[in-house]
Design a protein around this motif. Structure first.
Motif, mmCIF file in Angstrom:
data_model
loop_
_atom_site.group_PDB
_atom_site.id
_atom_site.type_symbol
_atom_site.label_atom_id
_atom_site.label_comp_id
_atom_site.label_asym_id
_atom_site.label_seq_id
_atom_site.Cartn_x
_atom_site.Cartn_y
_atom_site.Cartn_z
ATOM 1 N N ASP A 144 -7.733 59.372 -21.147
ATOM 2 C CA ASP A 144 -6.289 59.610 -21.181
ATOM 3 C C ASP A 144 -6.031 61.114 -21.239
ATOM 4 O O ASP A 144 -6.413 61.782 -22.201
ATOM 5 N N PRO A 145 -5.373 61.655 -20.210
ATOM 6 C CA PRO A 145 -5.133 63.104 -20.189
ATOM 7 C C PRO A 145 -3.971 63.549 -21.054
ATOM 8 O O PRO A 145 -3.738 64.737 -21.212
ATOM 9 N N GLY A 146 -3.212 62.609 -21.580
ATOM 10 C CA GLY A 146 -2.050 62.974 -22.385
ATOM 11 C C GLY A 146 -0.750 62.421 -21.853
ATOM 12 O O GLY A 146 0.215 62.279 -22.591
ATOM 13 N N LYS A 176 1.607 59.450 -20.861
ATOM 14 C CA LYS A 176 1.638 58.094 -21.407
ATOM 15 C C LYS A 176 1.329 57.035 -20.357
ATOM 16 O O LYS A 176 0.848 55.962 -20.693
ATOM 17 N N TRP A 177 1.594 57.324 -19.101
ATOM 18 C CA TRP A 177 1.445 56.298 -18.066
ATOM 19 C C TRP A 177 0.134 56.405 -17.297
ATOM 20 O O TRP A 177 -0.253 55.490 -16.586
ATOM 21 N N LEU A 178 -0.589 57.527 -17.432
ATOM 22 C CA LEU A 178 -1.720 57.803 -16.546
ATOM 23 C C LEU A 178 -3.052 57.708 -17.292
ATOM 24 O O LEU A 178 -3.300 58.440 -18.243
ATOM 25 N N TYR A 179 -3.906 56.792 -16.827
ATOM 26 C CA TYR A 179 -5.265 56.655 -17.328
ATOM 27 C C TYR A 179 -6.217 56.707 -16.142
ATOM 28 O O TYR A 179 -5.886 56.252 -15.055
ATOM 29 N N SER A 180 -7.397 57.247 -16.376
ATOM 30 C CA SER A 180 -8.376 57.337 -15.298
ATOM 31 C C SER A 180 -9.168 56.035 -15.210
ATOM 32 O O SER A 180 -9.981 55.727 -16.089
ATOM 33 N N VAL A 181 -8.920 55.269 -14.144
ATOM 34 C CA VAL A 181 -9.593 53.980 -13.936
ATOM 35 C C VAL A 181 -10.028 53.917 -12.466
ATOM 36 O O VAL A 181 -9.412 53.220 -11.651
ATOM 37 N N PRO A 182 -11.075 54.638 -12.085
ATOM 38 C CA PRO A 182 -11.426 54.751 -10.667
ATOM 39 C C PRO A 182 -11.682 53.421 -9.972
ATOM 40 O O PRO A 182 -11.330 53.248 -8.804
ATOM 41 N N TRP A 183 -12.303 52.440 -10.665
ATOM 42 C CA TRP A 183 -12.641 51.183 -9.992
ATOM 43 C C TRP A 183 -11.398 50.430 -9.514
ATOM 44 O O TRP A 183 -11.457 49.652 -8.569
ATOM 45 N N GLY A 184 -10.250 50.685 -10.141
ATOM 46 C CA GLY A 184 -9.021 50.036 -9.690
ATOM 47 C C GLY A 184 -8.592 50.508 -8.308
ATOM 48 O O GLY A 184 -7.959 49.756 -7.551
#
Length: 274
Positions: free
Chosen positions: A173-175, A177-185
């Motif tokens: 989580d870069p900070g 609220k809506w963005l998470y790193s999920v490359p496989w998605g």
């Protein structure tokens, strides 16, 4: 507004079409079809360009892959997001799940007709096929489960979907609220778009990561890792397509050739012995 946008698009085609060969009518759309038809009928013959659209969608993964309800909820998530605009372009109408859900909700709200507009046969024919490529924006993923409690909202996009979005606390989580790193998605979304819409050419038109941390110097490690992960997953999808081609075409062909060669060798062997 559709006719105004058509005039604007034609002006752009006329002014820049000798140099611009890839056009994106909208990033999150409406009056797309008329612009495509204008280019197709008036400009394509002499300019030899392509016209597509850009749609943004995150991937929706079922919370429980053994739950039919969660799988249906994840499918609704994708159809209400990407399918809302892509399905009319590639299939001529809104996704069936949108028509069913919004029609039912509209009836429950005492309305005589669905809040989702209905395409005429002429409109379906006019819209279907109006994209030379699919522009796809993607940033993150959500786990999806069916909503098991009644909504307190009135008529809304969120209420019509009847689902709950969740995140994994272990996702980077870069900070924001809506963005998470999920490359496989990303790979799963690309595969969904390929199979759902007849394997169109896909251009990734939006992807990247914000960063809230304030630095006095360059501190971009998070963004580097995010892009590296997503690019690697994007590169896997063509590999999977080639593997599928090998499975469906090459393997049966090789097996058939082996059988034929074995039969010929057997015939030669029998002939030499006789």
């Amino acid at each position: 507004m559709i006719s105004y946008f058509g005039d604007y698009a034609n002006l752009c085609f006329e002014a820049f079409g000798d140099r611009v060969k890839h056009w994106i009518t909208f990033s999150d759309p409406r009056a797309h079809a008329q612009a495509w038809h204008s280019y197709n009928s008036t400009w394509r013959g002499k300019q030899r360009g392509l016209v597509g659209i850009s749609l943004n969608c995150d991937w929706g993964e079922p919370v429980d892959m053994s739950s039919h309800k969660d799988i249906e909820a994840a499918e609704r998530y994708l159809q209400f997001c990407l399918g809302w605009f892509a399905n009319p372009i590639y299939a001529g109408d809104y996704p069936q799940v949108m028509k069913d859900r919004i029609g039912k909700k509209s009836a429950e709200q005492g309305l005589d007709m669905s809040r989702l507009p209905v395409f005429s046969l002429q409109e379906k024919s006019y819209i279907k096929g109006t994209s030379d490529f699919l522009g796809l924006g993607h940033f993150t993923t959500r786990y999806i489960t069916e909503r098991k409690y009644p909504s307190r909202q009135g008529p809304s996009y969120q209420n019509d979907r009847d689902l709950v979005e969740l995140v994994d606390p272990n996702w980077p989580d870069p900070g924001s609220k809506w963005l998470y790193s999920v490359p496989w998605g990303f790979r799963r979304l690309l595969h969904f778009a390929q199979t759902q819409y007849g394997n169109p050419p896909i251009y990734v038109t939006e992807n990247g990561a914000s960063q809230i941390l304030h630095c006095m110097q360059l501190c971009d490690e998070w963004r580097i890792q995010y892009l590296k992960g997503y690019i690697n997953e994007m590169l896997k999808e063509p590999l999977l397509s080639h593997m599928q081609m090998v499975t469906e075409i090459v393997v049966p062909t090789v097996c058939t050739l082996c059988v034929l060669i074995s039969a010929v060798l057997l015939m030669l062997l029998l002939r030499s012995q006789s």
